[in-house]
Scaffold this motif. Structure first.
Motif, short mmCIF file in Angstrom:
data_model
loop_
_atom_site.label_atom_id
_atom_site.label_comp_id
_atom_site.label_asym_id
_atom_site.label_seq_id
_atom_site.Cartn_x
_atom_site.Cartn_y
_atom_site.Cartn_z
N GLU A 346 47.95 35.49 45.37
CA GLU A 346 47.22 36.66 45.84
C GLU A 346 45.85 36.76 45.18
O GLU A 346 44.88 37.15 45.83
CB GLU A 346 48.03 37.93 45.58
N ARG A 350 42.44 37.05 47.26
CA ARG A 350 41.55 38.21 47.10
C ARG A 350 40.14 37.76 46.72
O ARG A 350 39.14 38.29 47.22
CB ARG A 350 42.09 39.17 46.03
N ASP A 354 37.92 39.13 49.63
CA ASP A 354 37.62 40.53 49.33
C ASP A 354 36.40 40.66 48.44
O ASP A 354 36.36 41.48 47.54
CB ASP A 354 38.84 41.18 48.64
N ASN A 421 49.43 40.62 58.64
CA ASN A 421 49.23 41.94 58.03
C ASN A 421 49.25 41.84 56.50
O ASN A 421 48.45 42.50 55.81
CB ASN A 421 50.31 42.90 58.52
N GLU A 422 50.16 41.02 55.97
CA GLU A 422 50.21 40.85 54.51
C GLU A 422 48.91 40.22 54.00
O GLU A 422 48.41 40.59 52.93
CB GLU A 422 51.41 39.97 54.14
N LYS A 425 46.06 42.76 53.85
CA LYS A 425 46.13 43.63 52.68
C LYS A 425 45.36 43.05 51.50
O LYS A 425 44.97 43.77 50.59
CB LYS A 425 47.59 43.85 52.28
N HIS A 480 42.77 47.67 58.21
CA HIS A 480 42.52 47.15 56.86
C HIS A 480 41.06 46.87 56.55
O HIS A 480 40.70 46.73 55.39
CB HIS A 480 43.32 45.86 56.65
#
Length: 699
Positions: A346, A350, A354, A421-422, A425, A480
């Motif tokens: 993760e 990210r 992100d 969807n995961e 996030k 999201h």
């Protein structure tokens, strides 16, 4: 059954024989988290759409009005120009408000040997909401009752269920659905082949002439229109079709004077028919959604294969990247192709997704298959595979098949959506959808295939399933991300039923199977009518990109790359800058996107096919489109001929709003070569299979 281990015991006995006993242990696993999980299922009207407006029997989703007044199916379907297309007012045909049907849609044929035609009915709206409207109608002809129920959703897709009830035995012959269109508006066509192959689908010119000018077998999808608008009819299955649906002539285009009728011959001959016929099909007017704002100026990044931080500024164009594709091949982000399960932690994801505001990070996904060798593919192959039950049983061995094409009307979409969807996030903004072809699925267990009245297994093409999948995908992206983006790669097929929830599309990869490896000639493999019918975005409202496919020996070639630019820039199509000379392509895009700023709200585009009265001197091989701003015009001049051509363009400076510009000059901002402007006459030369950008401006 509750999760756990179960013993299956079988005893086989016969008189005078010892019973034979066998048993096996079967484990029922815990339900996975995606099972019956429904992220993205919503009645919310998703952007860029707006709630449906209803006034009596006139229903208006974005950009269109569907008129049900006194109609069995539809009286009129009007399309309106999209302001986001930013087309110059000089393009008069674009700015027309057009009613597509020339007359109401009708059911015609012979009932008990007498001619019958039904287009008028008692119609009513029985349900109205922001996201959908339900209309019904009733009529009678020669003792046969007709009833239509139509659901119109906010994306403009109208699902029709037409019931023809003989109310006792009747002879029905030459029964057909007729969709009459204005012949002058039917210049282009698209259709998808029954085998789902991109190489056997068609896009190009709609045949001219009188009478039956074109015919084919039953087809899952057909669109008819022009450069700006059209009407699409499609259906997943052949519900309500009788006889040999693969017989030539089941679908016809008939031109009679000012009318071009799409004729769907669904029941050529039925004697003593007592049971109702239920015919299901979908209609939609196009364009189907507004263009993304500023779409001409958007820069797409290439395929990103390594996780990590990426700069937002594109070095080639000096413009910020609007969206970029994270690829699924190694080292990649998730596992390959249709298996959207991340490979990395993760934290790594990210850091990749992100980190940059204003840029949509989108992930490659191939929604045709489940990937062989993966656990979930092995577990659910039987539920998801596109093969029939009989074919599946024939395949069973000690090691069951675990990969292959799926039926997209099964809950494989629940798994896909849950995994996507995961990832969203963690910062993912959308998806890059790779080649979701429509192909026939024979899954009669959990999918869309059905056993018909004739006892045969009838496949489903899953278009409505894909549409719902992409609607759910858009819903979770909007949930999201502040920069949601759905990009679809769909080479060689036109897939309107789910383009509507995408923002951009990529076409052209299939041309690598047509282009010569020695002399790749786009003009030879891609007729201009095909380019107009399938590669431009006006008819759909989705930002268009070409994926160049120059063979490996020519990908650094400047002349071949300029040939691509010469063909596509006048059609307002832009590029995924790969498989060509990227530096040469970047030079042109920098002039257009960074210097002239074709993505700005004040820019207006005038396509060459509407510019003859404003830019004179064009021909079939010398064309000139224009980007127009107050006091400044960027001409896109292309020579498609085999030889260099002298320019002699006569400009209407008043209509181009340049007549009052002091010291008007013409300059070439790309090649810095001389362009002469003598009053309103532009002269010079354009090389063979080449283009020029010419800036008209004051000193």
């Amino acid at each position: 059954m509750a999760p756990g281990d179960y013993e299956l015991r079988v005893t086989v006995g016969a008189p005078g024989a010892e019973p034979l006993v066998a048993s096996t242990i079967h484990s029922v696993p815990e339900q996975p988290p995606w099972w019956e999980n429904a992220p993205g299922v919503t009645d919310e009207v998703l952007p860029p759409y707006e709630p449906i407006e209803t006034a009596g029997l006139i229903v208006s989703p974005w950009g269109r009005s569907y008129v049900f007044s006194d109609a069995l199916i539809l009286r009129q379907l009007t399309t309106y120009p999209d302001p986001n297309a930013q087309i110059s007012e000089l393009a008069e045909r674009f700015h027309e408000t057009v009613g597509l049907p020339a007359a109401p849609i009708a059911v015609a044929g012979r009932i008990n040997r007498e001619p019958a035609r039904v287009e008028v009915a008692q119609a009513s709206i029985v349900e109205s909401a922001d996201d959908h409207v339900l209309a019904t109608s009733r009529a009678e002809a020669a003792g046969v009752h007709l009833h239509a129920s139509s659901r119109l959703d906010y994306d403009g897709i109208m699902q029709v269920e037409l019931t023809i009830d003989p109310d006792g035995a009747a002879d029905l012959e030459e029964m057909r659905l007729e969709i009459p269109l204005h012949s002058e508006r039917v210049t282009l066509m698209n259709f998808n082949s029954v085998d789902g192959s991109k190489m056997t689908s068609f896009a190009g010119a709609a045949p001219a002439g009188e009478g039956v000018v074109w015919e084919d077998t039953r087809l899952p999808l057909i669109w008819l229109g022009d450069e700006y608008r059209g009407l699409c009819r499609f259906n997943d299955r052949d519900d309500g079709w009788f006889g040999d649906i693969m017989q030539e002539g089941r679908i016809q285009l008939v031109r009679e004077g000012p009318i071009a009728t799409l004729r769907l011959n669904f029941a050529p001959e039925l004697h003593d028919r007592a049971n109702p016929i239920v015919l299901r099909f979908c209609l939609c007017g196009t364009p189907m959604r507004p263009f993304p704002e500023g779409w001409r100026g958007m820069v797409r990044d290439g395929a990103v294969t390594n996780p990590g931080h990426r700069e937002a500024l594109d070095a080639g164009t000096e413009e910020p990247v609007r969206f970029r594709v994270w690829w699924s091949h190694a080292p990649g982000m998730p596992h390959d192709h249709g298996y959207p399960v991340p490979k990395h932690s993760e934290d790594v994801l990210r850091d990749s997704w992100d980190t940059t505001e204003g840029v949509a990070d989108i992930q490659h996904h191939y929604p045709n298959i489940v990937t062989a060798g993966m656990p979930i593919s092995e577990t659910y192959y039987g539920d998801w595979a596109s093969v029939s039950t009989a074919a599946l049983l024939d395949q069973l061995t000690l090691e069951p098949p675990d990969g292959g094409r799926v039926d997209r009307e099964t809950n494989v979409v629940d798994w896909w959506i849950w995994e996507i969807n995961e990832m969203m996030k963690l910062g993912l903004d959308g998806m890059y959808i790779d080649d979701p072809y429509i192909y026939p699925s024979y899954n009669d267990r959990t999918g869309g295939a059905i056993h018909g009245e004739d006892g045969a297994l009838h496949p489903s093409y899953g278009m409505l399933g894909l549409r719902e999948y992409f609607r759910r995908m858009r819903a979770i992206a909007c949930e999201h991300s502040d920069w949601p983006w759905i990009d679809i790669h769909m080479s060689g097929q036109l897939m309107l039923p789910f383009y509507v929830f995408c923002d951009s599309f990529v076409n052209g990869e299939h041309l690598n199977m047509k282009l010569s490896k020695e002399d790749p000639d786009y003009f030879a493999v891609l007729p201009v009518e095909e380019l107009k019918a399938q590669y431009m975005g006006y008819q759909w409202g989705v930002a268009p990109y070409l994926l160049p496919e120059l063979p490996s020996d020519h990908r650094k070639s400047v002349p071949y790359t300029r040939e691509i630019l010469a063909y596509f820039l006048p059609h307002d199509v832009y590029f995924w800058r790969g498989w060509c000379n990227k530096g040469e392509m970047d030079r042109a895009l920098k002039v257009l996107q960074h210097d002239f700023r074709i993505g700005d709200p004040g820019n207006r585009f005038l396509p060459y096919w509407e510019a003859a009265g404003i830019i004179g001197g064009q021909s079939d091989t010398l064309v000139c489109s224009a980007h127009i701003k107050p006091g400044r015009v960027m001409l896109v001049i292309a020579n498609w001929a085999e030889e260099a051509t002298d320019l002699g363009l006569q400009l209407d400076l008043e209509k181009l709003e340049l007549a009052e510009v002091p010291d008007l000059t013409a300059s070439d901002p790309l090649d810095a070569t001389e362009v002469a402007l003598d009053g309103s006459r532009l002269t010079g030369q354009v090389g063979a299979r080449d283009f020029r950008l010419v800036l008209l401006s004051g000193e």
